[in-house]
Design an enzyme around this catalytic site. Sequence first.
Site, PDB file in Angstrom:
ATOM      1  N   ASP A  82      34.313   1.194   9.017  1.00  0.00           N
ATOM      2  CA  ASP A  82      35.361   0.469   9.742  1.00  0.00           C
ATOM      3  C   ASP A  82      35.897   1.295  10.908  1.00  0.00           C
ATOM      4  O   ASP A  82      36.701   0.807  11.703  1.00  0.00           O
ATOM      5  CB  ASP A  82      36.503   0.044   8.809  1.00  0.00           C
ATOM      6  CG  ASP A  82      36.892   1.109   7.800  1.00  0.00           C
ATOM      7  OD1 ASP A  82      36.381   2.241   7.895  1.00  0.00           O
ATOM      8  OD2 ASP A  82      37.708   0.810   6.917  1.00  0.00           O
TER       9      ASP A  82
ATOM     10  N   ASN B  83      45.468   8.395  11.151  1.00  0.00           N
ATOM     11  CA  ASN B  83      46.237   7.293  10.578  1.00  0.00           C
ATOM     12  C   ASN B  83      47.582   7.121  11.285  1.00  0.00           C
ATOM     13  O   ASN B  83      48.607   6.837  10.661  1.00  0.00           O
ATOM     14  CB  ASN B  83      46.435   7.491   9.070  1.00  0.00           C
ATOM     15  CG  ASN B  83      45.326   6.845   8.253  1.00  0.00           C
ATOM     16  OD1 ASN B  83      44.933   5.712   8.523  1.00  0.00           O
ATOM     17  ND2 ASN B  83      44.816   7.567   7.276  1.00  0.00           N
TER      18      ASN B  83
ATOM     19  N   ASP C  68      40.790  11.427  11.527  1.00  0.00           N
ATOM     20  CA  ASP C  68      41.495  10.167  11.334  1.00  0.00           C
ATOM     21  C   ASP C  68      42.966  10.520  11.085  1.00  0.00           C
ATOM     22  O   ASP C  68      43.325  10.942   9.995  1.00  0.00           O
ATOM     23  CB  ASP C  68      40.891   9.415  10.149  1.00  0.00           C
ATOM     24  CG  ASP C  68      41.608   8.112   9.843  1.00  0.00           C
ATOM     25  OD1 ASP C  68      42.604   7.799  10.524  1.00  0.00           O
ATOM     26  OD2 ASP C  68      41.187   7.411   8.906  1.00  0.00           O
TER      27      ASP C  68
ATOM     28  N   GLU D 186      36.549  11.062   4.985  1.00  0.00           N
ATOM     29  CA  GLU D 186      36.299  10.119   3.881  1.00  0.00           C
ATOM     30  C   GLU D 186      34.848  10.183   3.403  1.00  0.00           C
ATOM     31  O   GLU D 186      34.173   9.158   3.308  1.00  0.00           O
ATOM     32  CB  GLU D 186      36.693   8.692   4.270  1.00  0.00           C
ATOM     33  CG  GLU D 186      38.173   8.395   4.100  1.00  0.00           C
ATOM     34  CD  GLU D 186      38.477   6.923   3.953  1.00  0.00           C
ATOM     35  OE1 GLU D 186      38.673   6.476   2.803  1.00  0.00           O
ATOM     36  OE2 GLU D 186      38.522   6.212   4.979  1.00  0.00           O
TER      37      GLU D 186
ATOM     38  N   TYR E 203      41.966  14.496   7.668  1.00  0.00           N
ATOM     39  CA  TYR E 203      42.118  13.096   7.265  1.00  0.00           C
ATOM     40  C   TYR E 203      43.561  12.921   6.827  1.00  0.00           C
ATOM     41  O   TYR E 203      43.925  13.204   5.688  1.00  0.00           O
ATOM     42  CB  TYR E 203      41.137  12.745   6.145  1.00  0.00           C
ATOM     43  CG  TYR E 203      41.286  11.351   5.602  1.00  0.00           C
ATOM     44  CD1 TYR E 203      41.473  10.266   6.456  1.00  0.00           C
ATOM     45  CD2 TYR E 203      41.227  11.106   4.231  1.00  0.00           C
ATOM     46  CE1 TYR E 203      41.611   8.982   5.957  1.00  0.00           C
ATOM     47  CE2 TYR E 203      41.364   9.827   3.729  1.00  0.00           C
ATOM     48  CZ  TYR E 203      41.555   8.771   4.591  1.00  0.00           C
ATOM     49  OH  TYR E 203      41.699   7.497   4.089  1.00  0.00           O
TER      50      TYR E 203
END
Length: 259
Positions: free
Chosen positions: A249, A151, A149, A34, A108
């Site tokens: 975050d 997810n 990441d 990101e 990602y």
Amino acid sequence: MKIATFNINGIKARAEALPAWLDEASPDVVLVQEIKSVDEAFPRDLFEDRGYFVETHGQKSFNGVAILSKLPLEDVTRGLPGDEADEQARWIEATVVGKTAVRLCGLYLPNGNPAPGPKYDYKLSWMARMKTRAAEFLAEEMPVVMGGDYNVIPQAEDAARPDAWVEDALFRPESRAAFRRILHLGYTEAFRTREPRPGHYSFWDYQAGAWAKNNGIRIDHLLLSPQAADLMRDVGIDKAVRGGDKPSDHVPVWVDLDA
């Protein structure tokens, strides 16, 4: 060789926090997600001045991945194979050579919400393409680290409140099954191998006091090929980074290889 993954949630917002963490933690390689920047706008000097080589696969305003490495990066490729129409910047590969050559993959993975729906279909098809690429890596019989990441919340113990995520794309059974299919090719999920207990997270929402309550989830993972798993010396989560100024975050997750 200390290899970390870190979703920074925007390079502009993390232009001070990311270099500060690099100075303190001194990882050899960072797989960054990101970046939310086109390649030309990425502040390379911030990292090159610290001795890092920089490779990016950027996209305006969202997505974007990068690799920062103290060692030269070879054979750099961008984009997950299998769908020439996919223009989202979510995948970058490179080889780094220390004691031995290690193939790096920074990823990602799509969020997939709302689920069910087109975004969730894209997530699952993306994971199927990733499984194909992961199998190709194994055929090369070299150390491979796929970090980023994902997810995906792999197991209930990877969420402080798993009941709150039951219908979310990150925890739906199809997502978790797709993740397991990649693992079952022969990969080792580095952190869970060394720390089986619950309560360890890599993401906390900015809202509702999630950080203060430790209401987190673990979605940032490092998957190791058998050759890389044999080299693993240590693994950890730099949770303290979340408490700094202008935090992401997410927090960094890292593995140390004898490589």
